[in-house]
Write a protein that holds these residues in place. Structure first.
Motif, PDB file in Angstrom:
ATOM      1  N   THR A  65      -8.887  -7.715  -2.885  1.00  0.00           N
ATOM      2  CA  THR A  65      -7.850  -8.662  -3.262  1.00  0.00           C
ATOM      3  C   THR A  65      -8.107  -9.288  -4.632  1.00  0.00           C
ATOM      4  O   THR A  65      -7.229  -9.349  -5.471  1.00  0.00           O
ATOM      5  CB  THR A  65      -7.765  -9.804  -2.220  1.00  0.00           C
ATOM      6  OG1 THR A  65      -7.658  -9.235  -0.925  1.00  0.00           O
ATOM      7  CG2 THR A  65      -6.590 -10.704  -2.479  1.00  0.00           C
ATOM      8  N   THR A 104      -8.850 -10.116 -11.695  1.00  0.00           N
ATOM      9  CA  THR A 104      -7.813  -9.230 -11.178  1.00  0.00           C
ATOM     10  C   THR A 104      -7.437  -9.699  -9.783  1.00  0.00           C
ATOM     11  O   THR A 104      -8.315  -9.883  -8.933  1.00  0.00           O
ATOM     12  CB  THR A 104      -8.318  -7.771 -11.114  1.00  0.00           C
ATOM     13  OG1 THR A 104      -8.806  -7.401 -12.399  1.00  0.00           O
ATOM     14  CG2 THR A 104      -7.208  -6.831 -10.684  1.00  0.00           C
ATOM     15  N   LYS A 150      -4.762  -8.659  -6.692  1.00  0.00           N
ATOM     16  CA  LYS A 150      -3.832  -7.605  -6.297  1.00  0.00           C
ATOM     17  C   LYS A 150      -3.493  -7.700  -4.806  1.00  0.00           C
ATOM     18  O   LYS A 150      -4.310  -8.123  -3.998  1.00  0.00           O
ATOM     19  CB  LYS A 150      -4.417  -6.233  -6.620  1.00  0.00           C
ATOM     20  CG  LYS A 150      -5.784  -5.996  -6.026  1.00  0.00           C
ATOM     21  CD  LYS A 150      -6.425  -4.742  -6.567  1.00  0.00           C
ATOM     22  CE  LYS A 150      -7.876  -4.732  -6.093  1.00  0.00           C
ATOM     23  NZ  LYS A 150      -8.740  -3.947  -6.849  1.00  0.00           N
ATOM     24  N   GLY A 151      -2.275  -7.331  -4.501  1.00  0.00           N
ATOM     25  CA  GLY A 151      -1.861  -7.229  -3.106  1.00  0.00           C
ATOM     26  C   GLY A 151      -1.659  -8.534  -2.370  1.00  0.00           C
ATOM     27  O   GLY A 151      -1.683  -8.549  -1.149  1.00  0.00           O
ATOM     28  N   SER A 195       0.394 -13.883  -6.742  1.00  0.00           N
ATOM     29  CA  SER A 195      -0.818 -13.420  -7.418  1.00  0.00           C
ATOM     30  C   SER A 195      -0.982 -14.038  -8.802  1.00  0.00           C
ATOM     31  O   SER A 195      -2.095 -14.319  -9.232  1.00  0.00           O
ATOM     32  CB  SER A 195      -0.854 -11.893  -7.498  1.00  0.00           C
ATOM     33  OG  SER A 195       0.232 -11.414  -8.236  1.00  0.00           O
ATOM     34  N   SER A 196       0.126 -14.291  -9.530  1.00  0.00           N
ATOM     35  CA  SER A 196      -0.019 -14.902 -10.853  1.00  0.00           C
ATOM     36  C   SER A 196      -0.500 -16.345 -10.720  1.00  0.00           C
ATOM     37  O   SER A 196      -1.298 -16.816 -11.523  1.00  0.00           O
ATOM     38  CB  SER A 196       1.288 -14.831 -11.644  1.00  0.00           C
ATOM     39  OG  SER A 196       2.301 -15.546 -10.982  1.00  0.00           O
TER      40      SER A 196
END
Length: 172
Positions: A82, A110, A112-113, A117-118
């Motif tokens: 993640t 990073t 992800k998923g 997320s930002s």
């Protein structure tokens, strides 16, 4: 190598040295594993689907006494499906004044998923930046601590290396 644990970042709760050696050129290489308490807000924990707050970070360090540099590379090893955080710190003489130290910090985050997320990436970037200031304060704390230890050892050595005085030879 004595930066952790420190009062500025009590989240490092354990540390293991996995490997440490000096290469033929005189550089000290160290590979350590940190056990940390993230202290993430509960909303972040729910975003990444984590129930635990203990995380692990690998550190690879190289100290070059000839160039007077120290480089640390940190890689998170928890929640890597993640979140991944890779950080690099370089300590080296400041170009305009070699008696001072320049610190260069780079971080790659990073996410992800996960939803938002930002938002999560921004929060982690802010935390990383805040930790950089704590890291600088920790290095200053360590320098003061080491200087105090050196002074204490010097005072102890001065106290134990005494020359005989006239009193020592007076018989009672």
């Amino acid at each position: 190598m004595q930066k952790h644990p420190n009062p500025m970042n009590p989240r490092v709760v354990g540390m293991d040295v996995l490997d440490r050696h000096v290469d033929p050129s005189g550089k000290l290489h160290s590979h350590r594993l940190f056990n940390t308490e993230w202290g993430l807000p509960s909303i972040m924990m729910s975003l990444i689907g984590a129930a635990r707050t203990k995380t692990y970070v690998q550190e690879h360090s190289v100290v070059d006494p000839v160039e007077r540099t120290m480089e640390h590379k940190y890689t998170s090893t928890s929640f890597t499906n993640t979140i991944s955080v890779d950080e690099r710190l370089i300590y080296k003489p400041y170009p305009q004044n070699p008696e001072k130290t320049a610190v260069i910090q780079e971080a790659r985050i990073t996410v992800k998923g996960v939803s938002l997320s930002s938002y999560l990436g921004g929060l982690l970037a802010s935390t990383t930046s805040s930790n950089a200031n704590k890291g600088r304060e920790a290095m200053e704390w360590l320098i003061h601590k080491l200087n105090a230890e050196i002074e204490e050892l010097s005072a102890s050595a001065r106290g134990s290396i005494r020359t005989p005085t006239a009193e020592a030879f007076v018989e009672k």
